[in-house]
Design a protein around this motif. Structure first.
Motif, PDB file in Angstrom:
ATOM      1  N   SER A 105       0.839  -1.199   0.000  1.00 29.77           N
ATOM      2  CA  SER A 105       0.000   0.000   0.000  1.00 29.77           C
ATOM      3  C   SER A 105       0.870   1.243   0.000  1.00 29.77           C
ATOM      4  N   TRP A 106       0.249   2.351  -0.388  1.00 32.94           N
ATOM      5  CA  TRP A 106       0.848   3.666  -0.211  1.00 32.94           C
ATOM      6  C   TRP A 106       0.282   4.278   1.067  1.00 32.94           C
ATOM      7  N   TYR A 107       1.083   5.102   1.705  1.00 30.23           N
ATOM      8  CA  TYR A 107       0.668   5.781   2.936  1.00 30.23           C
ATOM      9  C   TYR A 107       1.014   7.255   2.757  1.00 30.23           C
ATOM     10  N   VAL A 108       0.013   8.103   2.749  1.00 32.32           N
ATOM     11  CA  VAL A 108       0.237   9.547   2.589  1.00 32.32           C
ATOM     12  C   VAL A 108       0.345  10.157   3.978  1.00 32.32           C
ATOM     13  N   ASN A 109       1.525  10.603   4.321  1.00 33.89           N
ATOM     14  CA  ASN A 109       1.783  11.224   5.617  1.00 33.89           C
ATOM     15  C   ASN A 109       1.696  12.735   5.445  1.00 33.89           C
ATOM     16  N   LEU A 110       0.646  13.348   5.996  1.00 36.58           N
ATOM     17  CA  LEU A 110       0.486  14.795   5.886  1.00 36.58           C
ATOM     18  C   LEU A 110       1.411  15.470   6.897  1.00 36.58           C
ATOM     19  N   GLU A 111       2.197  16.427   6.415  1.00 40.96           N
ATOM     20  CA  GLU A 111       3.262  17.005   7.246  1.00 40.96           C
ATOM     21  C   GLU A 111       3.689  18.350   6.681  1.00 40.96           C
ATOM     22  N   GLU A 112       4.232  19.184   7.543  1.00 34.47           N
ATOM     23  CA  GLU A 112       4.844  20.416   7.053  1.00 34.47           C
ATOM     24  C   GLU A 112       6.143  20.059   6.334  1.00 34.47           C
ATOM     25  N   PRO A 113       6.455  20.758   5.233  1.00 37.96           N
ATOM     26  CA  PRO A 113       7.617  20.380   4.414  1.00 37.96           C
ATOM     27  C   PRO A 113       8.897  20.258   5.237  1.00 37.96           C
ATOM     28  N   GLY A 114       9.718  19.299   4.850  1.00 32.37           N
ATOM     29  CA  GLY A 114      10.951  19.045   5.566  1.00 32.37           C
ATOM     30  C   GLY A 114      12.009  20.117   5.324  1.00 32.37           C
ATOM     31  N   VAL A 115      12.855  20.315   6.337  1.00 30.17           N
ATOM     32  CA  VAL A 115      14.006  21.207   6.247  1.00 30.17           C
ATOM     33  C   VAL A 115      15.258  20.358   6.447  1.00 30.17           C
ATOM     34  N   ASP A 210      20.711  13.402  17.454  1.00 34.03           N
ATOM     35  CA  ASP A 210      19.803  14.184  18.277  1.00 34.03           C
ATOM     36  C   ASP A 210      20.165  15.665  18.320  1.00 34.03           C
ATOM     37  N   ARG A 211      20.904  16.140  17.334  1.00 34.60           N
ATOM     38  CA  ARG A 211      21.231  17.574  17.293  1.00 34.60           C
ATOM     39  C   ARG A 211      19.936  18.413  17.303  1.00 34.60           C
ATOM     40  N   PRO A 212      20.004  19.675  17.757  1.00 32.13           N
ATOM     41  CA  PRO A 212      18.776  20.483  17.841  1.00 32.13           C
ATOM     42  C   PRO A 212      18.061  20.548  16.499  1.00 32.13           C
ATOM     43  N   PRO A 213      16.730  20.482  16.529  1.00 33.46           N
ATOM     44  CA  PRO A 213      15.972  20.533  15.274  1.00 33.46           C
ATOM     45  C   PRO A 213      16.163  21.846  14.533  1.00 33.46           C
ATOM     46  N   VAL A 214      16.018  21.766  13.217  1.00 35.69           N
ATOM     47  CA  VAL A 214      16.078  22.971  12.378  1.00 35.69           C
ATOM     48  C   VAL A 214      14.683  23.397  11.931  1.00 35.69           C
ATOM     49  N   ARG A 215      13.691  22.540  12.146  1.00 35.03           N
ATOM     50  CA  ARG A 215      12.335  22.848  11.712  1.00 35.03           C
ATOM     51  C   ARG A 215      11.608  23.591  12.806  1.00 35.03           C
TER      52      ARG A 215
END
Length: 215
Positions: A105-115, A210-215
């Motif tokens: 199957s395909w799984y559409v993961n709704l998310e804010e665009p990656g950085v 585990d570096r600080p997130p950029v998003r």
């Protein structure tokens, strides 16, 4: 920023500036269409849990937001999965396989665009998972997934990381229309993917995951 094929990178979900989960995957391709990552079975992962070791889905959201948190390591227990992050899109598309390695199957993961980020020895992409998803079957019939969780969390807007329910659903409907029409990436592309035999699954997440997130 482009990642070379075969490179191990971290796919990370960020919640209010905290890492929610991390999955190690290898880059299959990275071009003008977007980034394609392969996460093998038993890939090293980490996810946020309470001090008592409970995950977010094991308790009411109202209880979760009052907890203290830590990151717990583990292994990806699901089937091998391809993750496609279309350039600039507010979703990703995942290809799930069955226990025999056949497309399921395909799984559409709704998310804010990656950085993206690249620290040299370790690199990755940070996104914000919006929780509501769409499952698309091989015959391109579909269904929404996690609607109850989405509604429960929207009821606590002061704690939730999703601020625009309508925008999330609109993105889902746009992708559903492409799936129903059999448009890329729902046109059979990558459904027969097999990883190169030299891709070894790492034993643990690399230093710096585990570096600080950029998003």
């Amino acid at each position: 920023m482009r990642f070379a094929p075969g490179r191990l990178i971290m796919h990370r979900n960020v919640r209010h500036g905290r890492i929610g989960w991390v999955r190690a995957g290898r880059v299959v391709s990275d071009d003008e269409r977007g980034l394609l990552i392969f996460v093998p079975r038993y890939a090293p992962v980490a996810h946020e849990v309470t001090a008592a070791g409970r995950g977010m889905r094991t308790m009411p959201f109202a209880e979760w937001v009052t907890s203290s948190y830590r990151l717990a390591g583990g292994r990806w227990n699901g089937p091998p999965v391809l993750k496609f992050l279309p350039a600039g899109a507010a979703h990703s598309v995942w290809w799930f396989s069955d226990v025999e390695g056949r497309f399921a199957s395909w799984y559409v993961n709704l998310e804010e665009p990656g950085v993206r980020w690249d620290d040299g020895d370790v690199a990755g992409v940070d996104m914000i998972d919006q929780d509501l998803d769409v499952v698309v079957r091989p015959d391109r019939t579909w269904e929404w997934k996690d609607e109850e969780e989405f509604a429960e969390r929207l009821a606590l807007p002061e704690h939730y990381w999703v601020t625009d329910e309508a925008a999330v659903r609109a993105e889902g409907w746009r992708v559903i229309a492409r799936a129903e029409a059999g448009e890329f990436p729902f046109d059979g592309t990558w459904c027969d993917f097999t990883p190169p035999p030299e891709w070894v699954t790492p034993e643990k997440l690399p230093d710096g995951w585990d570096r600080p997130p950029v998003r």
